[in-house]
Design an enzyme around this catalytic site. Structure first.
Site, mmCIF file in Angstrom:
data_model
loop_
_atom_site.group_PDB
_atom_site.id
_atom_site.type_symbol
_atom_site.label_atom_id
_atom_site.label_comp_id
_atom_site.label_asym_id
_atom_site.label_seq_id
_atom_site.Cartn_x
_atom_site.Cartn_y
_atom_site.Cartn_z
ATOM 1 N N HIS A 139 1.589 -9.416 3.182
ATOM 2 C CA HIS A 139 2.061 -8.108 2.734
ATOM 3 C C HIS A 139 1.056 -7.062 3.188
ATOM 4 O O HIS A 139 -0.098 -7.057 2.764
ATOM 5 C CB HIS A 139 2.208 -8.072 1.214
ATOM 6 C CG HIS A 139 2.777 -6.782 0.714
ATOM 7 N ND1 HIS A 139 4.133 -6.546 0.596
ATOM 8 C CD2 HIS A 139 2.166 -5.632 0.332
ATOM 9 C CE1 HIS A 139 4.337 -5.323 0.148
ATOM 10 N NE2 HIS A 139 3.160 -4.744 -0.025
ATOM 11 N N CYS A 140 1.495 -6.182 4.087
ATOM 12 C CA CYS A 140 0.624 -5.150 4.639
ATOM 13 C C CYS A 140 0.622 -3.940 3.706
ATOM 14 O O CYS A 140 1.655 -3.304 3.488
ATOM 15 C CB CYS A 140 1.102 -4.748 6.041
ATOM 16 S SG CYS A 140 0.000 -3.562 6.846
ATOM 17 N N VAL A 141 -0.550 -3.645 3.156
ATOM 18 C CA VAL A 141 -0.663 -2.516 2.226
ATOM 19 C C VAL A 141 -0.485 -1.187 2.951
ATOM 20 O O VAL A 141 0.147 -0.260 2.437
ATOM 21 C CB VAL A 141 -2.030 -2.571 1.510
ATOM 22 C CG1 VAL A 141 -2.183 -1.407 0.548
ATOM 23 C CG2 VAL A 141 -2.193 -3.889 0.775
ATOM 24 N N GLY A 156 3.150 -0.800 3.646
ATOM 25 C CA GLY A 156 3.953 -0.790 2.430
ATOM 26 C C GLY A 156 5.109 -1.759 2.464
ATOM 27 O O GLY A 156 6.085 -1.568 1.741
ATOM 28 N N THR A 157 5.014 -2.797 3.286
ATOM 29 C CA THR A 157 6.091 -3.786 3.379
ATOM 30 C C THR A 157 5.503 -5.131 3.791
ATOM 31 O O THR A 157 4.338 -5.212 4.213
ATOM 32 C CB THR A 157 7.155 -3.345 4.401
ATOM 33 O OG1 THR A 157 8.238 -4.270 4.385
ATOM 34 C CG2 THR A 157 6.579 -3.302 5.799
#
Length: 270
Positions: free
Chosen positions: A196-198, A201-202
């Site tokens: 999950h890439c902060v 955001g997805t």
């Protein structure tokens, strides 16, 4: 009581502009979407600051742009392409298990209805009477099966003897294909879950893995190019105003840290 009433009136008056803003921009009423939007705005502002400082401080870059406009044109094209790729990747779906399951079951339902609607003549004839059968035995057997199409598809991907309970997500209550995982940030199971890439955001999964790889490549190239331009500026103007040098050095240090992180992510990304 008077102080409480005053506080309530002040709170109500301060919330009215927010309510009007939420009415025109419904996306801001959701805290999750509001934080994601704030993150995107912050990232775009960081890009603009890094590039803007170059053109603001470096007079030699402006002169070089007049002599060789293609150099700055390629750099700005990479800058715009990186931001576009960022928004495309952040808006793309990683490929959720529930969506794939719904698609498979719906397509199988359409196939079953088509089989039932078809009329197939029987092979036996009694005199001049022809007996017709609505549908086929295969369609009836499919409809009578308790297992869904998604369950059959998932079970075929695992070794024989694998229990359905061992590959069922305890949160979504859905069978997970290999390399799928439940993301607690998105609260959904993702196909070929990577992470999950902060910043985006997805999640990164089957649906946007290629887009994410291209974004990392473009962002790394932009950081390298910008770092080289900062170093060139410092070499030519190290004895100029100290506050300009301090700002450029601070930006160069933060840019170097980001560059190292991007290179590691690019080299060791699955």
């Amino acid at each position: 009581m008077t102080i409480v009433n005053v506080c309530r009136s002040l709170r109500a008056s301060s919330c009215r502009p927010l309510d009007r803003c939420y009415r025109f921009l419904p996306c801001l009423s959701d805290p999750a979407r509001r934080s994601a939007l704030g993150l995107k705005v912050a990232l775009v502002m960081l890009h603009l600051i890094y590039v803007g400082m170059l053109f603001l401080f470096d007079g030699g870059l402006i002169e070089k742009t007049k002599r060789e406009p293609w150099y700055t044109a390629i750099y700005l094209a990479l800058f715009v392409a990186t931001l576009v790729q960022y928004f495309v990747t952040s808006a793309s779906s990683p490929g959720f298990v529930l969506d794939a399951m719904r698609t498979v079951n719906e397509s199988n339902t359409i196939f079953r209805k088509a089989l039932l609607a078809s009329k197939q003549p029987a092979s036996s004839k009694n005199g001049s009477v022809v007996v017709t059968v609505e549908g086929s035995q295969m369609a009836r057997s499919l409809l009578g099966s308790n297992a869904t199409s998604w369950t059959k598809l998932v079970m075929d991907l695992y070794p024989p003897g694998t229990s359905v309970r061992s590959l069922t997500c305890s949160y979504c209550n859905v069978e997970q294909p290999p390399r799928s995982k439940h993301c607690h940030d998105c609260d959904k199971c993702v196909l070929q879950f990577d992470h999950h890439c902060v910043w985006l955001g997805t999640c990164i999964g089957l649906g946007n893995h290629c887009k994410f790889w291209w974004y990392i490549c473009e962002e790394t190239s932009l950081c390298l190019w910008t770092g080289i331009m900062y170093i060139t500026y410092l070499k030519a103007n190290i004895s100029s105003a100290w506050w300009k040098d301090a700002i450029v050095i601070l930006l160069l240090v933060t840019l170097s840290i980001s560059m190292i992180f991007l290179l590691l992510l690019l080299l060791f990304h699955r």
